[in-house]
Write a protein that holds these residues in place. Structure first.
Motif, PDB file in Angstrom:
ATOM      1  N   SER A   1      -6.096   4.406  18.776  1.00 51.38           N
ATOM      2  CA  SER A   1      -7.103   3.250  18.586  1.00 51.38           C
ATOM      3  C   SER A   1      -7.365   2.992  17.220  1.00 51.38           C
ATOM      4  N   VAL A   2      -7.487   4.138  16.267  1.00 56.50           N
ATOM      5  CA  VAL A   2      -7.734   3.920  14.786  1.00 56.50           C
ATOM      6  C   VAL A   2      -6.686   2.926  14.141  1.00 56.50           C
ATOM      7  N   PRO A   3      -5.439   3.079  14.030  1.00 57.51           N
ATOM      8  CA  PRO A   3      -4.652   1.843  13.652  1.00 57.51           C
ATOM      9  C   PRO A   3      -4.587   0.723  14.442  1.00 57.51           C
ATOM     10  N   LEU A   4      -4.873   0.679  15.654  1.00 59.46           N
ATOM     11  CA  LEU A   4      -5.080  -0.615  16.540  1.00 59.46           C
ATOM     12  C   LEU A   4      -6.020  -1.240  15.951  1.00 59.46           C
ATOM     13  N   ALA A   5      -7.198  -0.722  15.450  1.00 59.48           N
ATOM     14  CA  ALA A   5      -8.322  -1.781  15.089  1.00 59.48           C
ATOM     15  C   ALA A   5      -8.079  -2.514  14.013  1.00 59.48           C
ATOM     16  N   PHE A   6      -6.874  -2.234  13.190  1.00 51.27           N
ATOM     17  CA  PHE A   6      -6.338  -3.156  12.138  1.00 51.27           C
ATOM     18  C   PHE A   6      -5.464  -4.090  12.262  1.00 51.27           C
ATOM     19  N   THR A   7      -5.206  -4.202  13.580  1.00 52.77           N
ATOM     20  CA  THR A   7      -3.945  -5.116  14.266  1.00 52.77           C
ATOM     21  C   THR A   7      -4.474  -6.165  14.964  1.00 52.77           C
ATOM     22  N   ASN A   8      -3.797  -7.231  15.153  1.00 49.83           N
ATOM     23  CA  ASN A   8      -3.865  -8.356  16.147  1.00 49.83           C
ATOM     24  C   ASN A   8      -2.951  -8.032  17.453  1.00 49.83           C
ATOM     25  N   TYR A   9      -3.463  -7.049  17.945  1.00 48.97           N
ATOM     26  CA  TYR A   9      -2.697  -6.339  19.201  1.00 48.97           C
ATOM     27  C   TYR A   9      -2.203  -7.294  20.187  1.00 48.97           C
ATOM     28  N   SER A  10      -1.024  -7.621  20.754  1.00 52.97           N
ATOM     29  CA  SER A  10      -0.819  -8.292  21.876  1.00 52.97           C
ATOM     30  C   SER A  10       0.241  -7.629  22.748  1.00 52.97           C
ATOM     31  N   VAL A  11      -0.050  -7.555  23.930  1.00 48.40           N
ATOM     32  CA  VAL A  11       0.786  -7.046  25.120  1.00 48.40           C
ATOM     33  C   VAL A  11       2.304  -7.597  25.120  1.00 48.40           C
ATOM     34  N   ILE A  12       2.198  -8.790  25.221  1.00 44.72           N
ATOM     35  CA  ILE A  12       3.499  -9.584  25.493  1.00 44.72           C
ATOM     36  C   ILE A  12       3.877 -10.246  24.204  1.00 44.72           C
ATOM     37  N   GLY A  13       3.166 -10.320  23.273  1.00 44.51           N
ATOM     38  CA  GLY A  13       3.530 -11.107  21.892  1.00 44.51           C
ATOM     39  C   GLY A  13       3.777 -10.143  20.851  1.00 44.51           C
ATOM     40  N   GLU A  14       3.887 -10.451  19.362  1.00 40.90           N
ATOM     41  CA  GLU A  14       4.188  -9.907  18.590  1.00 40.90           C
ATOM     42  C   GLU A  14       2.682  -9.032  17.949  1.00 40.90           C
ATOM     43  N   THR A  15       2.702  -7.817  17.580  1.00 37.56           N
ATOM     44  CA  THR A  15       1.567  -7.426  17.035  1.00 37.56           C
ATOM     45  C   THR A  15       1.794  -7.420  15.452  1.00 37.56           C
ATOM     46  N   SER A  16       0.403  -7.927  14.764  1.00 34.67           N
ATOM     47  CA  SER A  16       0.570  -8.306  13.396  1.00 34.67           C
ATOM     48  C   SER A  16      -0.535  -7.474  12.782  1.00 34.67           C
ATOM     49  N   PHE A  17      -0.423  -6.902  11.327  1.00 36.94           N
ATOM     50  CA  PHE A  17      -1.665  -6.315  10.711  1.00 36.94           C
ATOM     51  C   PHE A  17      -2.487  -7.313  10.282  1.00 36.94           C
ATOM     52  N   VAL A  18      -3.756  -7.221  10.552  1.00 38.02           N
ATOM     53  CA  VAL A  18      -4.791  -7.959  10.050  1.00 38.02           C
ATOM     54  C   VAL A  18      -5.803  -7.272   9.139  1.00 38.02           C
ATOM     55  N   GLY A  19      -5.777  -6.255   8.712  1.00 41.11           N
ATOM     56  CA  GLY A  19      -6.567  -5.486   7.973  1.00 41.11           C
ATOM     57  C   GLY A  19      -7.954  -5.462   8.371  1.00 41.11           C
ATOM     58  N   LEU A  20      -8.795  -6.142   7.598  1.00 44.40           N
ATOM     59  CA  LEU A  20     -10.243  -5.662   7.996  1.00 44.40           C
ATOM     60  C   LEU A  20     -10.870  -6.919   8.736  1.00 44.40           C
ATOM     61  N   ASP A  21      -9.988  -7.610   9.019  1.00 46.70           N
ATOM     62  CA  ASP A  21     -10.414  -9.317   9.737  1.00 46.70           C
ATOM     63  C   ASP A  21     -11.040  -8.835  10.934  1.00 46.70           C
ATOM     64  N   ASN A  22     -10.684  -7.876  11.739  1.00 47.90           N
ATOM     65  CA  ASN A  22     -11.545  -7.600  12.969  1.00 47.90           C
ATOM     66  C   ASN A  22     -12.961  -7.035  12.749  1.00 47.90           C
ATOM     67  N   PHE A  23     -13.093  -6.244  11.623  1.00 52.37           N
ATOM     68  CA  PHE A  23     -14.334  -5.658  11.476  1.00 52.37           C
ATOM     69  C   PHE A  23     -15.292  -7.036  10.790  1.00 52.37           C
ATOM     70  N   LYS A  24     -14.839  -7.795  10.009  1.00 56.40           N
ATOM     71  CA  LYS A  24     -15.284  -8.940   9.437  1.00 56.40           C
ATOM     72  C   LYS A  24     -16.038  -9.884  10.673  1.00 56.40           C
ATOM     73  N   ARG A  25     -14.974 -10.058  11.459  1.00 57.74           N
ATOM     74  CA  ARG A  25     -15.210 -10.881  12.834  1.00 57.74           C
ATOM     75  C   ARG A  25     -16.562 -10.224  13.554  1.00 57.74           C
ATOM     76  N   ALA A  26     -16.654  -8.944  13.625  1.00 64.25           N
ATOM     77  CA  ALA A  26     -17.507  -8.233  14.354  1.00 64.25           C
ATOM     78  C   ALA A  26     -19.137  -8.304  13.857  1.00 64.25           C
ATOM     79  N   LEU A  27     -19.191  -8.359  12.477  1.00 65.67           N
ATOM     80  CA  LEU A  27     -20.211  -8.551  11.866  1.00 65.67           C
ATOM     81  C   LEU A  27     -21.074 -10.028  12.082  1.00 65.67           C
ATOM     82  N   SER A  28     -19.904 -10.857  12.447  1.00 67.52           N
ATOM     83  CA  SER A  28     -20.529 -12.441  12.674  1.00 67.52           C
ATOM     84  C   SER A  28     -20.415 -12.830  14.261  1.00 67.52           C
TER      85      SER A  28
END
Length: 299
Positions: free
Chosen positions: A40-67
């Motif tokens: 789950s640690v590296p997964l937190a820095f990605t836009n994980y998709s079960v059927i599509g492509e998984t891309s690296f998003v950096g800290l975007d998930n954490f920024k989204r969480a703050l808002s």
């Protein structure tokens, strides 16, 4: 020399036997606990998709969480849930003192207090959902003694839902901590209690100045466990309210589950899980820093 070799071989065999007995549990923990946490640690820095492509998003998930308004509300509710921690410790200590007596039928009371701990949360939810409904027993009793003027659906009202869940958690967990404190009480030497009684100590003084100080390691352990459980509370909320009404009972664990297994945003869910883990770590370190030596010293 031969004797030393025999002892060494015996110890080595005991170690092997111990690992053999632990192996099934360790394998299950590795597959279903340790590996998901590590993954789950590296997964937190990605836009994980079960059927599509998984891309690296950096800290975007954490920024989204703050808002994220819902996530912030879930954190507030989880922190508010910590209110039950001191109450559950105090009541469970008193319960342990009550059942730490050599009287007839004491084993029955110990088992009765522990039954809620081993009862299925689904069964507990059905019982308490019925008791706390608008036509339930709780409303009937409170209205019959004049404490209520009208019926309240305790688990559907925004003002009472979270507090009702806290009470259910308190009720279900008391027996668990009572058994831990009971084990601690049985390690307390009777000489200390008898000496205090001879010196004229009251029952209140026995509890506050002898029993609780000697139970300090157990208090520390139970406080740490209950604090982590309060922040991570899931079963009661998910089964009884699913976070409603609105988000008044939405806790962090329920929101993480919803994002991961209902919205299928596994990367974002992993990021939320890491944030909650850091919050738990902060409070755990805080408890460790304020812990002092105490308890029974065998030396």
């Amino acid at each position: 020399m031969g004797k030393k070799r025999t002892v060494g071989f015996s110890r080595f065999s005991e170690v092997q036997t111990a690992w053999l007995f632990m192996a099934p549990g360790l394998v299950l923990l590795a597959l279903f606990t340790f590996w998901p946490i590590i993954f789950s640690v590296p997964l937190a820095f990605t836009n994980y998709s079960v059927i599509g492509e998984t891309s690296f998003v950096g800290l975007d998930n954490f920024k989204r969480a703050l808002s994220d308004v819902d996530f912030i509300a879930s954190i507030k509710n989880s922190l508010l849930y910590m209110i039950i921690v001191p109450f559950i410790q105090i009541i469970s200590i008193l319960m342990a003192i009550l059942v730490n007596r050599n009287i007839a039928g004491i084993k029955f009371f110990r088992a009765a207090y522990y039954i809620p701990v081993v009862t299925s949360m689904v069964a507990v939810a059905i019982i308490w959902g019925w008791l706390m409904s608008s036509n339930g027993v709780l409303n009937y009793l409170l209205m019959s003694i004049g404490l209520l003027d009208e019926k309240i659906n305790w688990l559907s009202d925004k003002d009472t839902a979270l507090w009702a869940l806290m009470f259910i958690t308190l009720w279900k967990g008391l027996g668990y901590y009572m058994m831990i404190y009971l084990a601690g009480l049985q390690s307390v030497p009777n000489d200390c209690i008898e000496a205090a009684k001879i010196d004229g100590a009251s029952n209140f003084q026995l509890i506050t100045r002898i029993t609780i100080p000697l139970l300090k390691p157990y208090v520390f352990l139970c406080t740490l466990i209950s604090l982590m459980a309060a922040i991570r509370v899931f079963d009661e909320v998910f089964v009884l309210t699913s976070g409603g009404p609105g988000n008044t009972t939405l806790t962090s664990s329920v929101y993480i589950y919803q994002q991961g297994f209902e919205q299928f945003e596994f990367g974002y869910s992993s990021a939320l899980g890491l944030i909650v883990s850091f919050i738990i770590m902060f409070f755990s370190i805080f408890i460790f820093l304020f812990n002092r030596k105490g308890g029974v010293n065998p030396y």
